[in-house]
Design an enzyme around this catalytic site. Sequence first.
Site, short mmCIF file in Angstrom:
data_model
loop_
_atom_site.label_atom_id
_atom_site.label_comp_id
_atom_site.label_asym_id
_atom_site.label_seq_id
_atom_site.Cartn_x
_atom_site.Cartn_y
_atom_site.Cartn_z
CG LEU A 1 -10.28 -5.38 -38.49
CD1 LEU A 1 -9.45 -5.06 -37.27
CD2 LEU A 1 -11.50 -6.20 -38.07
N GLY A 2 -8.16 -2.80 -41.66
CA GLY A 2 -7.49 -3.14 -42.92
C GLY A 2 -6.30 -4.02 -42.61
NE ARG A 3 -2.69 -4.28 -48.07
CZ ARG A 3 -3.21 -3.26 -48.73
NH1 ARG A 3 -3.49 -2.13 -48.11
NH2 ARG A 3 -3.48 -3.35 -50.01
CB ILE A 4 -2.06 -1.57 -40.34
CG1 ILE A 4 -0.99 -1.40 -41.42
CG2 ILE A 4 -1.51 -1.17 -38.97
CD1 ILE A 4 -0.52 0.03 -41.65
CD GLU B 1 3.94 13.25 -37.64
OE1 GLU B 1 4.61 12.99 -38.66
OE2 GLU B 1 3.09 12.49 -37.20
CG ASP C 1 4.91 6.25 -34.77
OD1 ASP C 1 6.01 6.70 -34.40
OD2 ASP C 1 4.74 5.74 -35.90
NE ARG D 1 -0.42 9.90 -42.71
CZ ARG D 1 0.35 8.81 -42.89
NH1 ARG D 1 0.76 8.12 -41.86
NH2 ARG D 1 0.72 8.45 -44.10
NE ARG E 1 -15.62 3.87 -45.01
CZ ARG E 1 -15.06 4.07 -46.18
NH1 ARG E 1 -15.53 4.98 -46.99
NH2 ARG E 1 -14.02 3.36 -46.58
CB ILE F 1 0.33 3.23 -35.24
CG1 ILE F 1 -0.85 2.25 -35.19
CG2 ILE F 1 1.22 2.97 -34.03
CD1 ILE F 1 -1.50 1.93 -36.46
CG HIS G 1 5.27 9.39 -38.62
ND1 HIS G 1 4.39 10.25 -39.24
CD2 HIS G 1 5.00 8.17 -39.16
CE1 HIS G 1 3.64 9.58 -40.11
NE2 HIS G 1 4.01 8.31 -40.07
O1 GLV Z 1 3.13 6.83 -42.11
C1 GLV Z 1 3.61 6.07 -42.86
C2 GLV Z 1 2.99 5.57 -44.06
O2 GLV Z 1 1.90 6.03 -44.44
O3 GLV Z 1 3.59 4.70 -44.68
#
Ligand code: GLV
Length: 314
Positions: free
Chosen positions: A153-156, A262, A257, A233, A176, A231, A280
């Site tokens: 639950l960071g920025r993204i 990859e 994604d 890794r 965590r 979204i 990606h």
């Molecule tokens: O995958 C993309 C990023 O880390 O910016």
Amino acid sequence: MESIGVLMTCPLHDPYLVEQLEKRFTLFKFHSIPDKAHFLNSNKASIRAVVGSASAGADAKLIHQLPNLEIVSSFSVGLDKIDLAKCRERGIRVTNTPDVLTDDVADLAIGLMLAVLRRLCQSDRYVRSGQWKRGEYKLTTKFTGKSVGIIGLGRIGLAIAKRAEAFSCPISYHTRAEKSDVKYKYYPSVVELAANCQILVVACALTEETRHIINREVINALGPKGVLINIGRGPHVDEPELVSALVEGRLGGAGLDVFQDEPNVPEELFGLENVVLLPHVGSGTMETRKEMADLVVGNLEAHFLNKPLLTPVL
Ligand SMILES: O=CC(=O)O
């Protein structure tokens, strides 16, 4: 600054960034150099910066081969391709591109949820292949109101939560440690989170602790009606386990994604209609990539002009 050697370690298909770097520095494109060992032997003294991305950064071996490396400026928010411990040890500065890509990645996560549940790609193929003339497309699954579990639950993660709330989705999360400043339900274990949500989203950083955070147990807890969205890794997920769960119908669907290796994607996924596969492209809009490029260049300029870095990690 033209005499400063900058080594770009990833195949960056971003003409704007390449142009901006070439205007200011002596840019070496590592991926297009056939004899890398010979190149490094001849040029290592002049290389004072590395520009990497989500696909290639600076590992311990490369850092060791660059005695005058001062800064790694990554064209990504993720830092998993950079040996941060080595950088710390050598006093090498590290920067990334946070914030500017948050909206795009969160938008894409919601897009994947809608695409998987409403079968957007599949129904587009239905129209294009002329099948609509032979009958209506089958019913799909509603997105509004589905419970969404978010790992990280960071920025993204927070931006995804905010968007999902607008679709009346109850939000829960795993990190965590529990966050005191959010109202969402916290689960101390990923398995518990998976058992208690309908859509599970991976939005955490890739570290040794989060590698394969999505394993067989988590996938089984999410279950045959559950959907996984990644979204983050590829290595967050035990990919062979995910593939077999999707093929066997033990998992309801997936929107991916990112992948383990990859651009290689397990071919078993190609025939599945409950899966949406993207190359990606979380931050892949013209607007955001320009802002990311400006940060990469701005950080390098700041460093070599002895000014404060714009987005320092180390
Ligand atoms: O995958 C993309 C990023 O880390 O910016």
